[in-house]
Every structure is written in structure tokens, then in C-alpha cells.
Design an enzyme around this catalytic site. Structure first.
Site, PDB file in Angstrom:
ATOM      1  N   HIS A  24       2.299   3.471  -8.957  1.00 38.43           N
ATOM      2  CA  HIS A  24       1.989   2.046  -9.461  1.00 38.43           C
ATOM      3  C   HIS A  24       3.223   1.535  -9.963  1.00 38.43           C
ATOM      4  O   HIS A  24       3.620   0.305  -9.847  1.00 38.43           O
ATOM      5  CB  HIS A  24       0.788   2.193  -9.928  1.00 38.43           C
ATOM      6  N   ASP A  28       0.839  -1.338  -0.037  1.00 37.14           N
ATOM      7  CA  ASP A  28      -0.145   0.054   0.053  1.00 37.14           C
ATOM      8  C   ASP A  28       0.666   1.276  -0.300  1.00 37.14           C
ATOM      9  O   ASP A  28       2.050   1.219   0.349  1.00 37.14           O
ATOM     10  CB  ASP A  28      -0.762  -0.009   1.256  1.00 37.14           C
ATOM     11  N   LEU A  52      10.288 -20.539  -4.376  1.00 39.06           N
ATOM     12  CA  LEU A  52       9.173 -19.887  -3.912  1.00 39.06           C
ATOM     13  C   LEU A  52       7.865 -20.031  -4.174  1.00 39.06           C
ATOM     14  O   LEU A  52       7.711 -20.164  -5.872  1.00 39.06           O
ATOM     15  CB  LEU A  52       9.765 -18.192  -3.967  1.00 39.06           C
TER      16      LEU A  52
HETATM   17  C1  IPE Z   1      -5.409  -2.835  -0.191  1.00 43.13           C
HETATM   18  O1  IPE Z   1      -4.950  -1.273  -0.159  1.00 43.13           O
HETATM   19  C2  IPE Z   1      -5.600  -3.325  -1.294  1.00 43.13           C
HETATM   20  C3  IPE Z   1      -4.158  -3.390  -1.975  1.00 43.13           C
HETATM   21  C4  IPE Z   1      -2.996  -3.193  -1.645  1.00 43.13           C
HETATM   22  C5  IPE Z   1      -4.391  -4.226  -3.404  1.00 43.13           C
HETATM   23  P1  IPE Z   1      -6.328  -0.089  -0.382  1.00 43.13           P
HETATM   24  O2  IPE Z   1      -5.460   1.090  -0.446  1.00 43.13           O
HETATM   25  O3  IPE Z   1      -7.235  -0.651  -1.436  1.00 43.13           O
HETATM   26  O4  IPE Z   1      -7.011  -0.146   1.048  1.00 43.13           O
HETATM   27  P2  IPE Z   1      -7.753   0.890   1.948  1.00 43.13           P
HETATM   28  O5  IPE Z   1      -8.634   1.339   0.827  1.00 43.13           O
HETATM   29  O6  IPE Z   1      -6.884   2.003   2.315  1.00 43.13           O
HETATM   30  O7  IPE Z   1      -8.345   0.131   3.038  1.00 43.13           O
HETATM   31  C1  IPE Z   2      -1.609   0.158  -3.402  1.00 41.25           C
HETATM   32  O1  IPE Z   2      -1.310   1.703  -3.408  1.00 41.25           O
HETATM   33  C2  IPE Z   2      -1.813  -0.237  -4.902  1.00 41.25           C
HETATM   34  C3  IPE Z   2      -3.216  -0.797  -4.879  1.00 41.25           C
HETATM   35  C4  IPE Z   2      -4.032  -0.804  -4.004  1.00 41.25           C
HETATM   36  C5  IPE Z   2      -3.675  -1.252  -6.233  1.00 41.25           C
HETATM   37  P1  IPE Z   2      -2.641   2.449  -3.587  1.00 41.25           P
HETATM   38  O2  IPE Z   2      -3.073   3.004  -4.835  1.00 41.25           O
HETATM   39  O3  IPE Z   2      -3.640   2.136  -2.627  1.00 41.25           O
HETATM   40  O4  IPE Z   2      -1.775   4.055  -2.811  1.00 41.25           O
HETATM   41  P2  IPE Z   2      -2.411   4.820  -1.817  1.00 41.25           P
HETATM   42  O5  IPE Z   2      -2.733   4.244  -0.528  1.00 41.25           O
HETATM   43  O6  IPE Z   2      -3.748   5.572  -2.359  1.00 41.25           O
HETATM   44  O7  IPE Z   2      -1.127   5.705  -1.241  1.00 41.25           O
HETATM   45 MG    MG Z   3      -4.088   2.303  -0.571  1.00 38.07          MG
END
Ligand code: IPE
Ligand code: IPE
Ligand code: MG
Length: 244
Positions: free
Chosen positions: A36, A19, A130
Site C-alpha cells: 500500500h 489493484d 487536472l
Molecule cells: C477494488 O479492489 C477496490 C480498490 C482498488 C480500492 P479490490 O481488491 O477490493 O477488489 P476485489 O475484492 O478483488 O473485487
Molecule cells: C488495492 O490493492 C488497494 C485497495 C483495494 C485498497 P489490494 O489491497 O486489493 O491488493 P491485492 O489485490 O490484495 O493484491
Molecule cells: Mg485487490
């Protein structure tokens, strides 16, 4: 303190919530997509590091069932990024003896994406290093619901009796059936929640929350998280050796 005062073994199964990509990019005045893209580099580093450390299973949350609610352009970008990752990296992963598995709901996904998942899984099925488990269109509640439905169908068809349903039977009907439960869950990005990840499987998992955003994750941070894990005292509801 750790159980018995000693250091624990390496975690056999590490699950990660990758995240913070969007915030990493915003901090730099860049579009979320840039975060990303850098996130894929962190993923590559992490897979290499986990392989090198002898971790058995690495489960990565790449896209949740709730992530479809993001703007269409971001969703499209994330799906394309995953396709590109599989296309460019599968051969290398195969050479590195990595077994690829995908968990999550495949129903309703584009046939070409499903095809890529199936091909990657078939190609690497016999690999013994792995296990790289990619959670895509994954939600813990949806996974449990699918398992309950499958069991209900078996009961209705007279294949099993209601009283045969045990926690082990439920576990085996999840997408992760046959895999060990995660020993360590790492979430980057500072949030301290599960976001519908591996709800059933994390009953006794150790959680390590890291403030750094996912694109900054690397082998050092993985090692640190593993060291933190190894100092934890896992009791599973029982007592530790010195207090028993
Ligand atoms: C969790 O992250 C999902 C992934 C990392 C794929 P999110 O960014 O979607 O989670 P929330 O919305 O902060 O709970
Ligand atoms: C994690 O990073 C990737 C996915 C959830 C696909 P985020 O896109 O949630 O990035 P933040 O949390 O908004 O910074
Ligand atoms: Mg996120």
C-alpha cells in the site's frame, strides 16, 4: 481498427482501479502494508503523468464500500495512508493547479477525515488543470441508491414530476454529477471486473486490464493504456464510418 481509420483524441476522463498492492508485497515477502505504501508512490507518479498528458479528469479507486470487510489493522492502515497523503500532498497539488474532488459516501466517516476532504476541495475549487477525483468509501450501487433516494425525496416534496426523471437527471444526482463519463478505465493487478466501481458511468467506457500490480504502475504504462484506447473503435451502438 479505429473509427474512420484515424487515431482518437486523448481520453478526457481516465478512471483507474488501483489493484494488486497486497500481491506486490507478498511476492517480495513483505507485509501488505508495504504494498500500500508503494501504491501511494505509484499514485503520485500517475497524477503527475496524467497532468502532463493533458488528461482532464483522473478518478482513482482508493477504498471501496466493501473494503471495510478487511482486517481492522489493514483498514486502519489504509485510512491513515490516505490522511497522510492528503496532508503532505495537497499544497503541491494546489500549486500544480490540480482540483481535488472526493466521491463516495461521507456519511458515518470520522469527522476529521470529512474535514480534510472538505478543506482540500475548498482550497483547490478554482483550479483549472487536472481534476483529481478520489473515490473513497465508494460503491457504485450505493451511489446509485443515494441518487434514487434524493430523487424520490424531490418527487415526494413535489419539486419534480416522476416523468421528469431521465438518464441525464439520474447522472446529475450521482456523486460524479457534472463530470464527463470515463472514456478509459484501467485496472491493474490482472483481475477483470468492476468491483462496484462507477457502474452507471461506465456504460460506454473502454476497459484496459493490465497484469502488473499497482505499485509498478508508471507513466509508461499509462501512456501504453492510452495508446491502446486510442486504437479502439468506439461505436456507442452505432456503426463506424467505413461500414456506415
Ligand atoms: C477494488 O479492489 C477496490 C480498490 C482498488 C480500492 P479490490 O481488491 O477490493 O477488489 P476485489 O475484492 O478483488 O473485487
Ligand atoms: C488495492 O490493492 C488497494 C485497495 C483495494 C485498497 P489490494 O489491497 O486489493 O491488493 P491485492 O489485490 O490484495 O493484491
Ligand atoms: Mg485487490
Amino acid at each position: 481498427m479505429s473509427a474512420g481509420g484515424g487515431m482518437k483524441d486523448m481520453p478526457g476522463h481516465v478512471a483507474i482501479i488501483m489493484d494488486g498492492n497486497g500481491r506486490w508485497a507478498s511476492l517480495r515477502g513483505q507485509p501488505r502494508s508495504a504494498g500500500h505504501r508503494q501504491g501511494v508512490e505509484a499514485l503520485r507518479r500517475t497524477v503527475r503523468a496524467a497532468s502532463g498528458m493533458g488528461i482532464g479528469v483522473l478518478t482513482l479507486y482508493s477504498f471501496s464500500t466493501e473494503n471495510w470487510s478487511r482486517p481492522a489493522a489493514e483498514v486502519r492502515f489504509l485510512l491513515e495512508l490516505l490522511r497522510r497523503y492528503i496532508r503532505t500532498d495537497v499544497a503541491d497539488l494546489h500549486r500544480a493547479n490540480v482540483r481535488i474532488m472526493v466521491i463516495g459516501d461521507r456519511e458515518g466517516l470520522e469527522p476529521s477525515l470529512r474535514g480534510m476532504f472538505e478543506e482540500a476541495e475548498a482550497l483547490t475549487r478554482e483550479n483549472t488543470a487536472l481534476k483529481l477525483v478520489i473515490a473513497f468509501n465508494y460503491g457504485g450501487r450505493q451511489e446509485i441508491t443515494r441518487a434514487v433516494r434524493a430523487l424520490a425525496h424531490k418527487v415526494a416534496a413535489g419539486k419534480i414530476a416522476p416523468d421528469d426523471i431521465t438518464p441525464a437527471v439520474i447522472g446529475n444526482h450521482l456523486d460524479t454529477g457534472g463530470l464527463p463519463e470515463p472514456d478509459l478505465l484501467i485496472r491493474t493487478g490482472g483481475e477483470q471486473r468492476l468491483s462496484n466501481y462507477l457502474l452507471w458511468q461506465c456504460a460506454y467506457t473502454e476497459f484496459v486490464f493490465i497484469p502488473d500490480y499497482w505499485p509498478d504502475f508508471d507513466a509508461d504504462r499509462l501512456h501504453q493504456a492510452v495508446e491502446t484506447y486510442r486504437l479502439r473503435d468506439r461505436r456507442f451502438g452505432g456503426l463506424t464510418a467505413q461500414t456506415a
